[in-house]
Scaffold this motif. Structure first.
Motif, short mmCIF file in Angstrom:
data_model
loop_
_atom_site.label_atom_id
_atom_site.label_comp_id
_atom_site.label_asym_id
_atom_site.label_seq_id
_atom_site.Cartn_x
_atom_site.Cartn_y
_atom_site.Cartn_z
N HIS A 235 42.30 42.78 48.26
CA HIS A 235 42.02 42.53 49.68
C HIS A 235 41.76 43.83 50.46
O HIS A 235 41.08 43.80 51.48
N GLN B 88 34.63 44.05 54.94
CA GLN B 88 34.64 43.27 56.19
C GLN B 88 34.39 44.18 57.39
O GLN B 88 33.68 43.80 58.34
N GLU C 28 46.61 37.08 57.86
CA GLU C 28 45.43 36.31 57.44
C GLU C 28 45.17 35.16 58.41
O GLU C 28 44.02 34.86 58.74
N GLU D 248 43.56 36.44 61.53
CA GLU D 248 42.15 36.77 61.26
C GLU D 248 41.31 35.49 61.16
O GLU D 248 40.19 35.44 61.68
N GLU E 237 39.39 35.79 54.01
CA GLU E 237 40.71 35.63 54.65
C GLU E 237 41.35 34.32 54.19
O GLU E 237 42.54 34.27 53.91
FE LIG Z 1 42.47 39.76 55.71
#
Ligand SMILES: [Fe+2]
Length: 184
Positions: A57, A64, A120, A123, A153
């Motif tokens: 991630h 991202q 998460e 997000e 996410e």
């Molecule tokens: Fe994330």
């Protein structure tokens, strides 16, 4: 930690586009904060599965951030960070738990999974809101970039939900300690 000194001057919001850019700046700030927080979790944890989830991630978060920079560029804007108090608060909450539980690495790992799961979901809510707004404006290129972030996410949130019961189980049985070579 929240640092008021890094708060940029606030721009007035008078239309949907300005609101969109403000919220884009907030998730751009949040992603930077979460990237740093994940790097700390990765450094400190000895749990292989948690480490590998976070490592994946971290790479996704870096991509991202680039996607968000592309969205700024499509809108003819320089990327800029709007201090996200929500993101700073989540990071700070996670750090407090880690400090309080510092003597027990398994609890620190459990705390990290919980903290990351909250991250998460924040997000996910941010990206869903931004995607709806971009869809309404017919900005398909922006929708696509934000969809990539949202999917990552959602997948990460799901992986964390699967990891949580496993960590709890390991903690109850004492399994995690031998597996990860911890001697506490
Ligand atoms: Fe994330």
């Amino acid at each position: 930690m929240v640092q008021l000194s890094e708060r940029p001057s606030t721009r007035k919001i008078t239309n949907l586009q300005e609101k969109f850019i403000y919220e884009l700046g907030a998730i751009y700030d949040a992603e930077h904060r979460f990237l740093e927080a994940q790097q700390l979790v990765w450094q400190k944890s000895q749990h292989q599965q948690l480490k590998s989830l976070v490592e994946t991630h971290i790479r996704e978060t870096e991509a991202q951030i680039k996607n968000l920079e592309q969205v700024f560029s499509i809108l003819g804007q320089q990327p800029y960070r709007v201090t996200s108090d929500a993101a700073a608060g989540l990071v700070s909450d996670g750090q407090k738990l880690a400090l309080l539980a510092a003597d027990n690495p398994q609890i620190v790992d459990l705390g990290a999974v919980g903290a990351q799961s909250k991250v998460e979901h924040l997000e996910i809510a941010c990206y869903r809101g931004l995607i709806k707004a971009a869809e309404q404006q017919g900005q398909n290129d922006i929708v696509q970039l934000l969809q990539q972030n949202l999917q990552q996410e959602e997948q990460t949130a799901q992986k964390l939900e699967q990891l949580l019961p496993q960590l709890l189980q390991e903690m109850t049985s004492g399994e995690g300690r031998t597996k990860t070579g911890r001697s506490r």
